[in-house]
Design an enzyme around this catalytic site. Structure first.
Site, PDB file in Angstrom:
ATOM      1  N   ARG A  88       0.875  -1.182   0.000  1.00  0.00           N
ATOM      2  CA  ARG A  88       0.000   0.000   0.000  1.00  0.00           C
ATOM      3  C   ARG A  88       0.905   1.224   0.000  1.00  0.00           C
ATOM      4  NH1 ARG A  88      -2.042   0.528   5.480  1.00  0.00           N
ATOM      5  NH2 ARG A  88      -0.570   2.228   5.542  1.00  0.00           N
ATOM      6  N   HIS A 132      -3.197   4.381   4.928  1.00  0.00           N
ATOM      7  CA  HIS A 132      -4.328   3.465   5.096  1.00  0.00           C
ATOM      8  C   HIS A 132      -5.623   4.132   4.636  1.00  0.00           C
ATOM      9  CE1 HIS A 132      -7.189   0.678   6.708  1.00  0.00           C
ATOM     10  NE2 HIS A 132      -7.715   1.633   7.436  1.00  0.00           N
ATOM     11  N   TYR A 180       4.710   4.352  11.283  1.00  0.00           N
ATOM     12  CA  TYR A 180       4.991   2.920  11.447  1.00  0.00           C
ATOM     13  C   TYR A 180       5.775   2.285  10.292  1.00  0.00           C
ATOM     14  CZ  TYR A 180       0.608   2.908   8.778  1.00  0.00           C
ATOM     15  OH  TYR A 180      -0.361   3.153   7.848  1.00  0.00           O
TER      16      TYR A 180
HETATM   17  C1  LIG Z   1     -14.318  -5.959  12.007  1.00  0.00           C
HETATM   18  C2  LIG Z   1     -13.495  -4.729  11.815  1.00  0.00           C
HETATM   19  N1  LIG Z   1     -12.560  -4.404  12.714  1.00  0.00           N
HETATM   20  C3  LIG Z   1     -11.827  -3.278  12.577  1.00  0.00           C
HETATM   21  C4  LIG Z   1     -12.025  -2.457  11.508  1.00  0.00           C
HETATM   22  C5  LIG Z   1     -11.201  -1.172  11.367  1.00  0.00           C
HETATM   23  N2  LIG Z   1     -10.279  -1.298  10.244  1.00  0.00           N
HETATM   24  C6  LIG Z   1     -10.570  -0.789   9.033  1.00  0.00           C
HETATM   25  S1  LIG Z   1      -9.423  -1.191   7.875  1.00  0.00           S
HETATM   26  C7  LIG Z   1      -8.508  -2.053   9.004  1.00  0.00           C
HETATM   27  C8  LIG Z   1      -7.250  -2.744   8.575  1.00  0.00           C
HETATM   28  C9  LIG Z   1      -7.515  -3.697   7.483  1.00  0.00           C
HETATM   29  O1  LIG Z   1      -6.316  -4.304   7.107  1.00  0.00           O
HETATM   30  P1  LIG Z   1      -6.249  -5.237   5.838  1.00  0.00           P
HETATM   31  O2  LIG Z   1      -7.263  -6.332   5.959  1.00  0.00           O
HETATM   32  O3  LIG Z   1      -4.841  -5.646   5.654  1.00  0.00           O
HETATM   33  O4  LIG Z   1      -6.731  -4.330   4.622  1.00  0.00           O
HETATM   34  P2  LIG Z   1      -6.020  -3.041   4.033  1.00  0.00           P
HETATM   35  O5  LIG Z   1      -6.566  -1.869   4.756  1.00  0.00           O
HETATM   36  O6  LIG Z   1      -4.565  -3.193   4.207  1.00  0.00           O
HETATM   37  O7  LIG Z   1      -6.430  -3.022   2.597  1.00  0.00           O
HETATM   38  C10 LIG Z   1      -9.102  -2.003  10.259  1.00  0.00           C
HETATM   39  C11 LIG Z   1      -8.542  -2.609  11.482  1.00  0.00           C
HETATM   40  C12 LIG Z   1     -12.997  -2.820  10.575  1.00  0.00           C
HETATM   41  N3  LIG Z   1     -13.248  -2.075   9.485  1.00  0.00           N
HETATM   42  N4  LIG Z   1     -13.717  -3.954  10.746  1.00  0.00           N
END
Ligand SMILES: Cc1ncc(C[n+]2csc(CCOP(=O)(O)OP(=O)(O)O)c2C)c(N)n1
Ligand SMILES: Cc1ncc(C[n+]2csc(CCOP(=O)(O)OP(=O)(O)O)c2C)c(N)n1
Ligand SMILES: [Mg+2]
Ligand SMILES: [Mg+2]
Lengths: 368, 325, 325, 368
Positions: free
Chosen positions: D257, D261, D270
């Site tokens: 990425r 985020h 980080y």
């Molecule tokens: C059940 C849940 N817990 C926490 C969140 C908050 N949150 C949004 S994105 C994220 C990280 C997601 O990481 P990843 O699956 O690697 O996807 P990326 O953002 O890297 O595309 C979190 C913790 C959420 N959306 N849903």
């Protein structure tokens, strides 16, 4: 051991054949004859209790009960290795392991008779109550593992789940957390082939349950769960690995639930006689019995005698449980919070008022 | 007409819909060969095949979550949660998706599905097998929550639920699964969802309840009658939405209202019905709208359950207090 | 004394407890290096190390479930749910274990733990980031649910929560995380849990609320005052258990009561407060206990959120209706 | 392919190196130059839009937005293979795939501006809305897969999740259900190395994410997700396998990425500069650009020109979205149920009454 029996090699660890013969002496765990004999007797006790409970249930003296019948060795081997300092996180088919930690049969009876006191384990330490919501307890084990590591203690956690339980999200999260944290938890899957009526082939398409270890980067192994020596050996090696900071470990113990799922279940609906019989030959106690008899350490006579003793002891504890004091209304409020809030005190008070009113009412009615 | 208990009536409803609509599928833990732990789905797999009536892996989020996908794609899944205490792993799928997909997509997607679940106490069960958390589910926007109290209602409501395009939680009072037998119409019929049923008209006090508690109230009514108290009994049938009109009409007549439920007291159905009563008919009230319910505690194990449960006496006690107010 | 906003006050409370008690650990998604998406745990990992303040894998059931294990073993975990809409995967662990372990084991086991969670709307967030489901949690026996409305309360209540031997859901009104600054005592102090706070005494009507809505009510009170209406404002602080005594005393004085909440209306906090009002002071009531709340709908996305939310006008509208009743 | 690249072999499938050179022609997917060129342009469009949205966000014209920057090829290759009959189950970083299914940029804008209409996808079929609760959407994919199999349709499901999402219980349950049911679902993990600030090493101790396939008995593969050809090839093989009833498939697409985020995140907290730069060299569009330029299919000039066009188009759709009609109060009630219950009608009515009262009140106040 964990290399050779890496689940991708599709091997099941076995030490003793179905006739109680040791396949290869080099595979034997370090254990004295005395310890084996004690383990055997303890498992016999568990089995005796288990079969008797099913009878009590038929007599209507106890509510639903999930028998351990046929799976005693998994708990029995755990009982042989678990120490006072270690934690036991059961599912609900681990009677032998629980008794070894100081839980009493009476307490188990109380639970299945419908008293929460059956979960209090007054003389046992570091045993969690039976967990009804499948697989949820595994996360508690991972958390306890964290505490052990955090405080640099020399403890271990033995945590149980069924084959059906491997499908729950909590199974995944627990082993994954434990894997990331590298905590000393031994996860033991009792693969008894069924989750109620659902065969393990309908739980997952994976080649084995042990292979799920790879998803978490933890050591995994499949073992004959009806083979006391195999089970003990795997636990010994797992313990060693955990002590070396190489935990957690995922063990798939292959076994068979010889009884019904619970006393309300009828397995003939979903299992064939042939299947049941084929597993009959692998009965874990029969195998160990043969081993002991071959070694001259045990005889049918001794068995008969001890079972009679056991029956009496089981009955004694059962009757004690049956004479447990009446369930008082205040007990439903008492343990909800560290200090009972006013709201609950008010509710309790209301219940007591109702009871007073009710006895008057009934007295009046009966006077008429 | 055929004499049926509730288990039979639910089975009949499933049978009718499976037979009539190829999009209906039934799945969950042990609903196939086993026919469900309460035998509600007995015989259906044999009749309709393993593609249409089948066991799932042991995972409630998985069951509800995959049902959502099926429903979006055009099926009409009817899934079973084995007991009321085992629905919680599915809460995220229920709250975050099943109850929202239509609103989220501005009506482009729908999730016509029914989640069946035995609920309630009184069967001497282990922990987690006796809960009655209708208020928790009633608070979830986008979900409909219903519960029958008779075999007849069970059949008609379930057929209506399966035909609805909404996500419906269908709560089955397992305590009376086999306790009540009744003549039930054969063949298909539906009962309009969202409408309460005035089971017995009365004048002195309105008692609102649903599911297994209907029978307990009826027992209390026998005693109340002896005391000269005439109770109007309303079987809510639908926990969400609540039929305000029926409640309003009743309370305008009786001036008193009592709600009887099995769940924990605080934030329960009782408070909601009382609130409706004061919103709709404050000036008609002759006594404070009251509630008989469980306490704010875990449902006790069987030996203590009677302290928790609402029986005829507990209901009568509150009726009397209310009428004497 | 130090000027703090709520984020700072919560951080301070965590800092104090981490410093004082080695059994306190803080974990959750992104609470470590990142310091939490709202920066509530900022700097704590650096200060106390990765063993005591750390990121967990992305799994809410895992977070709560492992915290339960830690708590049983003697730690005092304080875990974070990243947003209110993401707590649902943890419902099973909360309902089936965290809230029950003591009762289940007849007091032999305890789960002293705090689940922190930002809740509520008004921050222009995506779906699932704006919910206020306090009533759902208040209905769970064995759980305590609290929510502060000021930096001072946030600090004192969190310290009390961490020191409590119960499982506590600590709901943080993220909308006012940084909106309110206040002098807060330095060092350790606690606020007794379960006690409501009479923020402003008044005579004509009692308004009960908590969290971010306290401020909205205060805005409405300015307008109400102009209209000659004197409002008694109660900040509940504790959603469960509710402080009946404070409510009773207030309503006996004002004769009117209105509850203001953000969550869905049906089965919400409003109904429970109204029920308490009629149970405690029916004969004092001059108007029907009322509720201003969200509607029974999904919290709309930001462009529609104002239709859903309670602002000063909506509160004033209900105050006026109630007083004129 | 799935044998050779079985995740236990720890190989990552790659076709093109960081300089756009094909490593081995035999590995190339079947695809025409025209198709590649179109894919490149589409990805460029997505990237242009993505970067521009971040600007809009800075201007306060849009709320929080999760950029796709650096991950475009995973969606882009999916766009190259997905058909109208197929389902797309996105997480929230799959703009290119969504656009290819007929979702408009305007709709995505609407969503991030705060209108539910941004999820309606009026001209797209078989696309689920962006899923915010991590990993929960994967179960929907498994369910849709069931419907496809049940009705013997020739459809496929492409379902997405992030590396962080693999920790959720729903990930486990979804792939496990799909595995047991053997449904045609291609699960694609976008391993962009982080879940917000949490590195994948803190999500799991497993050797790779692809290896998790073994836990479910499904085919798994790790692929360079910044390599268009590798990604396309793996999808082609996955599709074939699904069509042969060998689904589901679990793909781990390794990427990075490059952006934050979301627009509220600051990755410098980080991540190191070095790490970011090392991934810069593997930029998925740069690599394909080099490939195309080497083949004489593309030039900097064309790129410049088309980006200008794209910017205008993005702006056009953005302004359309900005002019979206005002959000009416009735809309919050309208879509809750198939028929709006009386309770909600009453609530809507009350809201309308309040609005009438409010405007009068404000009129009165301003008169004073
Ligand atoms: C059940 C849940 N817990 C926490 C969140 C908050 N949150 C949004 S994105 C994220 C990280 C997601 O990481 P990843 O699956 O690697 O996807 P990326 O953002 O890297 O595309 C979190 C913790 C959420 N959306 N849903
Ligand atoms: C979350 C949850 N869902 C459903 C049940 C009902 N239930 C009790 S035991 C059981 C099967 C468990 O199978 P397995 O894990 O293999 O353990 P076994 O009974 O074979 O020892 C089910 C479905 C439950 N207790 N918890
Ligand atoms: Mg099993
Ligand atoms: Mg990621």
């Amino acid at each position: 051991m964990f290399k050779e029996y890496n689940p991708i090699n599709k091997l099941m660890f076995q030490v003793m054949d179905n006739h109680g013969k040791i396949i290869d002496d080099k595979l034997m765990p370090k254990v004295t004859d005395q310890r084996v004999l004690k383990a055997y007797k303890d498992m016999l006790f568990a089995r005796t209790a288990d079969l008797q409970i099913v009878n009590y249930q038929r007599q209507g003296r106890i509510f639903t009960y999930p028998p351990n019948y046929g799976q005693e060795v998994i708990s029995g081997a755990t009982a042989s290795i678990i120490e006072e300092k270690d934690w036991l996180v059961p599912a609900f088919r681990e009677m032998g392991a629980m008794l070894s930690k100081g839980v009493t049969l009476k307490e188990l009876f109380l639970l299945f008779m419908g008293y929460e006191e059956g979960n209090a384990y007054k003389n046992a330490k570091k045993v969690l109550p039976i967990s009804v919501p499948i697989a949820s307890q595994l996360l508690h084990a991972a958390g306890i593992g964290y505490e052990i590591k955090y405080n640099k203690k020399k403890e271990l956690v033995y945590a149980f789940v069924g084959d059906g339980g491997t499908s729950e999200g909590d199974f995944h999260e627990a082993i994954n957390f434990a894997g990331v944290w590298k905590v000393p938890v031994i996860f033991i899957i009792q693969n008894n082939q069924y989750g109620i009526s659902t065969p393990v082939s309908m739980q997952t398409a994976s080649e084995s349950l042990a292979i799920k270890a790879l998803a978490y980067g933890v050591k995994g192994i499949q073992v004959d769960g009806n083979d006391y020596f195999a089970m003990l050996k795997v636990l010994q090696e797992s313990k060693k690995a955990c002590e070396n900071g190489e935990g957690p470990i995922l063990i798939e113990a292959v076994t068979y639930r010889k009884g019904a799922h619970t006393t309300s279940d009828d397995p003939t609906k979903y299992r064939t006689k042939e299947e049941e019989e084929s597993w009959h030959k692998k009965d874990p106690l029969d195998r160990l019995n043969k081993y002991l008899q071959d070694k001259g350490l045990w005889s049918d006579k001794e068995e008969e005698k001890i079972i009679e003793q056991f029956k009496k002891e089981v009955d004694r504890q059962f009757i004690e449980a049956e004479n447990f004091p009446e369930y008082k209304p205040e007990e439903i409020f008492k343990y909800m919070y560290s200090e009972t809030p006013q709201e609950l005190k008010d509710q309790e008070h209301k219940l007591m008022e109702f009871y007073r009113w009710k006895s008057e009412k009934i007295a009046q009615t009966s006077k008429k | 007409m055929k004499i049926m208990n509730m288990v039979g009536a639910i089975n009949d409803a499933l049978d009718i819909k499976l037979n009539e609509d190829k999009n209906v599928v039934v799945f969950g833990e042990d609903v196939g060969v086993e026919g469900g732990v309460f035998r509600v789905t007995e015989g259906l797999q044999k009749k309709y095949g393993v593609d249409r009536v089948f066991d799932s892996p042991l995972a409630e989020s998985g069951i509800v979550g995959t049902a959502i996908g099926m429903a979006i794609a055009g099926l009409r899944p009817v899934v079973e949660m084995q007991f009321c205490g085992f629905i919680y792993p599915a809460m995220n799928q229920i709250i975050s998706h099943a109850s929202r997909m239509r609103n989220r997509s501005r009506g482009q997607l729908e999730t016509p599905m029914v989640i069946r679940m035995p609920y309630g106490g009184g069967i001497n069960a282990l922990e987690h097998h006796s809960e009655s958390m209708e208020a928790m589910f009633g608070h979830i926007p986008g979900l409909k929550v219903i519960a029958p109290s008779t075999p007849h209602d069970a059949k008609g409501m379930l057929i209506a639920a399966i035909e609805s395009n909404d996500t419906i939680l269908y709560m089955e009072p397992k305590r009376i699964y086999r306790a009540i037998k009744q003549e039930v119409k054969t063949g298909k019929f539906t009962i309009e969802l969202g409408k309460a049923n005035v089971v017995t008209p009365g004048n002195d006090i309105t008692v609102v309840t649903f599911g297994a508690m209907v029978r307990e109230v009826q027992k209390a009514m026998v005693m109340a009658k002896e005391m000269g108290i005439s109770v109007e009994l309303i079987d809510l049938r639908s926990i969400y939405p609540i039929d305000r009109e029926t409640i309003r009409n009743s309370i305008k007549k009786t001036g008193r209202i009592l709600t009887v439920t099995e769940g924990p007291m605080s934030f329960g159905l009782g408070a909601e019905i009382s609130q409706i009563a004061i919103e709709e008919a404050f000036l008609y009230l002759e006594a404070p709208p009251a509630r008989v319910s469980g306490y704010d505690v875990i449902v006790p194990l069987p030996k203590g359950e009677h302290h928790y449960m609402q029986d005829a006496y507990k209901i009568l006690y509150e009726i009397e207090r209310n009428v004497k107010y």
